[in-house]
Design a protein around this motif. Structure first.
Motif, PDB file in Angstrom:
ATOM      1  N   CYS A   1      45.104 -13.561  11.942  1.00 42.25           N
ATOM      2  CA  CYS A   1      44.746 -12.137  11.985  1.00 42.25           C
ATOM      3  C   CYS A   1      43.249 -11.921  12.223  1.00 42.25           C
ATOM      4  O   CYS A   1      42.832 -11.454  13.276  1.00 42.25           O
ATOM      5  CB  CYS A   1      45.181 -11.454  10.685  1.00 42.25           C
TER       6      CYS A   1
ATOM      7  N   CYS B   1      52.655 -12.954  12.000  1.00 44.49           N
ATOM      8  CA  CYS B   1      51.233 -13.037  11.679  1.00 44.49           C
ATOM      9  C   CYS B   1      51.106 -13.850  10.406  1.00 44.49           C
ATOM     10  O   CYS B   1      51.721 -13.520   9.391  1.00 44.49           O
ATOM     11  CB  CYS B   1      50.639 -11.644  11.491  1.00 44.49           C
TER      12      CYS B   1
ATOM     13  N   SER C   1      48.202 -15.307   8.046  1.00 50.08           N
ATOM     14  CA  SER C   1      46.769 -15.225   7.770  1.00 50.08           C
ATOM     15  C   SER C   1      46.404 -15.962   6.493  1.00 50.08           C
ATOM     16  O   SER C   1      47.224 -16.106   5.586  1.00 50.08           O
ATOM     17  CB  SER C   1      46.363 -13.756   7.636  1.00 50.08           C
TER      18      SER C   1
ATOM     19  N   VAL D   1      45.776  -7.958   5.106  1.00 50.16           N
ATOM     20  CA  VAL D   1      46.400  -8.239   6.400  1.00 50.16           C
ATOM     21  C   VAL D   1      47.259  -7.056   6.842  1.00 50.16           C
ATOM     22  O   VAL D   1      47.141  -6.568   7.976  1.00 50.16           O
ATOM     23  CB  VAL D   1      47.250  -9.523   6.337  1.00 50.16           C
TER      24      VAL D   1
ATOM     25  N   LEU E   1      46.590  -4.613  10.148  1.00 51.08           N
ATOM     26  CA  LEU E   1      47.564  -4.504  11.229  1.00 51.08           C
ATOM     27  C   LEU E   1      48.027  -3.065  11.409  1.00 51.08           C
ATOM     28  O   LEU E   1      48.192  -2.581  12.532  1.00 51.08           O
ATOM     29  CB  LEU E   1      48.763  -5.408  10.949  1.00 51.08           C
TER      30      LEU E   1
END
Length: 221
Positions: free
Chosen positions: A10, A108, A110, A117, A121
């Motif tokens: 990310c 994703c 991370s 996160v 997003l």
């Protein structure tokens, strides 16, 4: 098709968060008594959890890092990110291309905490594309260990050897490569790490823009 899924990092890959987070952390550490430069702060913490350097922090500020200390940092960091965060140029284009080519089989994964996160997003309009969003904080070991990428592949019901990992740091590349994925490294002109460093860490391919990544997906798959 050799690859069946894409696992994106990310910070620094999808969102331009690292300078914001580093500025907040640098000011906090300076306020706490650690007289280090912003550049040195970036060098120490780039691609890592703050807690992974807790011993170093404690040595320099003269007290322990507890949950309350971290809560203050998270609050300041998240406020700055909500106000200032932007997507990495063309990262939305690259994610859309991966979503199209791999029929939505993207995640994703991370090293940051899940709240951060998901907030990032959502702020840049990317959350809707990911089948899974995972945090290394929820694994036994965070990056550079492979756990979060292994978990992401499992969550997508895809062998890790059939996954492409998109990373931008030595810590992240090491994590993806040690998991057994094929790692592609984002290395723009102003990158913190050179293509040579990222390749030594295990990256099989380096690219300089998210527009290039989009083309790689659309032209080769």
């Amino acid at each position: 098709m050799k690859h069946q899924a894409v696992l994106f990092d990310c910070d620094g890959v999808l969102v331009d968060s690292e300078a914001i987070t580093n500025r907040v952390l640098h000011r906090y550490l300076n306020d706490e008594g650690w007289d280090l430069s912003e550049a040195e702060c970036m060098r120490i913490f780039i691609g890592k959890m703050v807690r992974s350097e807790s011993a170093l922090i404690e040595t320099n500020i003269g007290r322990s890092i507890d949950d309350d200390w971290m809560a203050v940092f998270y609050q300041r960091r998240n406020q700055a990110l909500r106000e200032e965060l932007e997507a990495i140029p063309d990262s939305i284009l690259a994610v859309q291309a991966a979503h199209q080519v791999f029929e939505g089989n993207i995640a994703c994964a991370s090293g940051a905490d899940l709240e951060k996160v998901q907030m990032q997003l959502q702020k840049v309009g990317l959350q809707q594309y990911f089948k899974q969003v995972l945090s290394g904080h929820d694994c036994k070991r965070n990056k550079p260990f492979p756990d979060v990428y292994l978990q992401a592949a499992y969550a997508l019901d895809t062998p890790i050897s059939s996954c492409i990992v998109i990373e931008d740091s030595i810590t992240g590349v090491t994590s993806g490569a040690s998991a057994g994925a094929e790692v592609w490294a984002y290395c723009p002109e102003n990158a913190h790490f050179s293509a040579e460093q990222l390749q030594l860490a295990g990256a099989k391919r380096c690219f300089s823009s998210m527009k290039d990544l989009s083309r790689l997906f659309l032209e080769h798959y």
